[in-house]
Design a protein around this motif. Structure first.
Motif, PDB file in Angstrom:
ATOM      1  N   GLU A 147     -68.161  66.554  -8.671  1.00  0.00           N
ATOM      2  CA  GLU A 147     -66.903  65.809  -8.688  1.00  0.00           C
ATOM      3  C   GLU A 147     -65.680  66.717  -8.775  1.00  0.00           C
ATOM      4  O   GLU A 147     -64.644  66.423  -8.168  1.00  0.00           O
ATOM      5  CB  GLU A 147     -66.904  64.834  -9.865  1.00  0.00           C
ATOM      6  N   ASN A 148     -65.785  67.808  -9.514  1.00  0.00           N
ATOM      7  CA  ASN A 148     -64.616  68.639  -9.783  1.00  0.00           C
ATOM      8  C   ASN A 148     -64.468  69.852  -8.878  1.00  0.00           C
ATOM      9  O   ASN A 148     -63.374  70.410  -8.771  1.00  0.00           O
ATOM     10  CB  ASN A 148     -64.627  69.106 -11.245  1.00  0.00           C
ATOM     11  N   VAL A 149     -65.561  70.271  -8.240  1.00  0.00           N
ATOM     12  CA  VAL A 149     -65.498  71.501  -7.447  1.00  0.00           C
ATOM     13  C   VAL A 149     -66.028  71.307  -6.025  1.00  0.00           C
ATOM     14  O   VAL A 149     -65.299  71.506  -5.051  1.00  0.00           O
ATOM     15  CB  VAL A 149     -66.283  72.646  -8.137  1.00  0.00           C
ATOM     16  N   ALA A 150     -67.281  70.917  -5.896  1.00  0.00           N
ATOM     17  CA  ALA A 150     -67.914  70.921  -4.578  1.00  0.00           C
ATOM     18  C   ALA A 150     -67.266  69.935  -3.612  1.00  0.00           C
ATOM     19  O   ALA A 150     -66.899  70.298  -2.492  1.00  0.00           O
ATOM     20  CB  ALA A 150     -69.405  70.624  -4.720  1.00  0.00           C
ATOM     21  N   ILE A 151     -67.138  68.691  -4.025  1.00  0.00           N
ATOM     22  CA  ILE A 151     -66.595  67.669  -3.121  1.00  0.00           C
ATOM     23  C   ILE A 151     -65.137  67.969  -2.751  1.00  0.00           C
ATOM     24  O   ILE A 151     -64.790  67.948  -1.558  1.00  0.00           O
ATOM     25  CB  ILE A 151     -66.742  66.268  -3.739  1.00  0.00           C
ATOM     26  N   PRO A 152     -64.245  68.259  -3.717  1.00  0.00           N
ATOM     27  CA  PRO A 152     -62.852  68.556  -3.340  1.00  0.00           C
ATOM     28  C   PRO A 152     -62.715  69.766  -2.422  1.00  0.00           C
ATOM     29  O   PRO A 152     -61.785  69.840  -1.628  1.00  0.00           O
ATOM     30  CB  PRO A 152     -62.165  68.806  -4.690  1.00  0.00           C
ATOM     31  N   ASN A 153     -63.643  70.730  -2.539  1.00  0.00           N
ATOM     32  CA  ASN A 153     -63.558  71.955  -1.752  1.00  0.00           C
ATOM     33  C   ASN A 153     -64.485  71.953  -0.536  1.00  0.00           C
ATOM     34  O   ASN A 153     -64.667  72.985   0.103  1.00  0.00           O
ATOM     35  CB  ASN A 153     -63.869  73.168  -2.630  1.00  0.00           C
TER      36      ASN A 153
END
Length: 438
Positions: A147-153
């Motif tokens: 939620e905080n790293v993989a999906i946004p990036n």
């Protein structure tokens, strides 16, 4: 293949454009000479790298696959995490050692089985330019990282052991996958065992208060009560790292349930089982555990034979299992353990998808995750993984056949089907009773 052709054409197109522009401009002023020479050197280097992809090896020469490895080798998973990491590294070694023109660049980050450390480790990988991550392990870590790293990036994740149902419902834009089955399946299977095989009508659950524990506890309760007419007397949560779990056990056993379900990891499991055998005269009580509490050294750590404990864990039923076991034994001088097969599969699928994508780009890799695992095409397994990377890079249709069993992803990035081991504890470790397909 299209990716090979693109690698050939792009540097040539750039060179032609530069030369054409230079001819049109005519003579170049003296003060531009140095910069032009610098550019020409860069063109030469770019051309050499790009044209390497036009060699007779099908476009694989000089390619570097970049993959981050994000796993908890300390903390709650310290007893099983290092071996899970080793299995992923074994897949990397298979590709590195193959004569296929590929190199593999990896960076490892230890989550310490803590969501906050998982997030910071994933950020380090993304900042380091890694477009895909093999990991995390614990469901709570995997959810926070996604939620905080993989999906946004737009970074692809493939977990070998995150089993919480919450992973399925992530709004992940198809960037999150996993090679173990979900806890929804395992919770139902444990309930089936309690009702049908052990013939129990009541149960109680002591579960670790995280995504993994909550998912399994709820899955067991729903199936046990709604499908089998059983009654779950108590659902008691606990936190990791306590000096004693006697009071939690007392609350769980209140009402005298016929069977006890304990959900967690070995770090807390050692103390929970020690407290159980020391403080309760119930050594013959049937206890069920999930995959997180399958550890052959648990009886020794607890100081009791634990022969009253049975459990389930994802099986290893793939066609490459014997090859994998032999390769793992040769490399690490030990037998593989829980989730080791799923870890090899996660790393293998990521590398194959990257090869098929032709570039270190998360979106391109994401779009190949199902293509390299769906049925059809040339079979690829652990014994020919290095060759499979070349085949994928050359545009061939391939079908990765997992060590742990069929690896075909549904719309949520979950396995479409799964096989579990039904096991029991012995005086010195564990042994499988049978395999059950769900």
């Amino acid at each position: 293949s299209p990716s090979s052709l693109r690698r050939c054409v792009e540097p040539l197109r750039f060179i032609i454009t530069f030369i054409t522009k230079d001819c049109v401009m005519g003579s170049v002023a003296m003060h531009d000479t140095v910069s032009r020479r610098t550019v020409m050197k860069s063109i030469g280097a770019a051309g050499a790298v790009g044209l390497a992809g036009c060699s007779t090896d099908g476009g694989s020469s000089g390619n570097t696959i970049s993959m981050g490895i994000l796993m908890g080798v300390t903390g709650g998973l310290s007893e099983v995490g290092p071996a899970i990491r080793d299995a992923a590294e074994l897949a990397v070694k298979q590709v590195r050692d193959a004569d296929n023109g590929f190199s593999v660049d990896t960076q490892f980050e230890n989550t310490e089985t803590k969501p906050s450390r998982g997030v910071s480790g994933a950020e380090a990988l993304v900042n380091g330019g890694y477009p895909m991550i093999c990991g995390g392990l614990a469901s709570s870590v995997t959810l926070q990282v996604a939620e905080n790293v993989a999906i946004p990036n737009q970074t692809v994740m493939c977990s070998p052991s995150a089993t919480s149902p919450d992973v399925s419902s992530l709004e992940d834009n198809d960037f999150v996958y996993r090679t173990p089955p979900t806890d929804k399946l395992q919770g139902s299977l444990l309930a089936q065992i309690a009702a049908e095989r052990l013939e129990k009508e009541s149960a109680a659950i002591l579960f670790l208060n995280n995504a993994y524990g909550n998912g399994l506890s709820n899955g067991f309760t729903k199936t046990f009560e709604e499908e089998y007419g059983g009654e779950v007397l108590n659902q008691v949560s606990y936190s990791a790292g306590r000096s004693s779990y006697t009071s939690q056990l007392q609350n769980t056993l209140d009402g005298d349930p016929e069977t006890l379900v304990i959900i967690g990891y070995p770090e807390s499991g050692n103390k929970i089982f020690r407290n159980f055998y020391e403080n309760f005269d119930r050594a013959d009580m049937d206890i069920l555990v999930p995959d997180g509490l399958r550890a052959d050294d648990l009886p020794g750590n607890v100081g009791h034979d634990m022969t009253n404990v049975r459990g389930t864990n994802p099986s290893s039923a793939g066609p490459g299992i014997e090859y994998f076991k032999s390769a793992y034994q040769d490399e690490y001088d030990s037998a593989p353990g829980p989730f080791n097969q799923q870890s090899f599969d996660a790393a293998a699928v990521l590398m194959l998808a990257r090869a098929a994508a032709g570039e270190d780009d998360g979106t391109a890799i994401r779009d190949q995750m199902r293509a390299v695992t769906d049925s059809g095409g040339e079979a690829v397994g652990p014994e020919n993984l290095g060759e499979g990377v070349s085949l994928a890079a050359d545009g061939n249709e391939i079908n990765y056949q997992g060590v742990s069993g069929p690896v075909e992803f549904d719309d949520n990035g979950d396995l479409a089907s799964a096989v579990y081991n039904y096991f029991r504890y012995t005086e010195n470790g564990t042994e499988n009773i049978e395999q059950v397909e769900v």
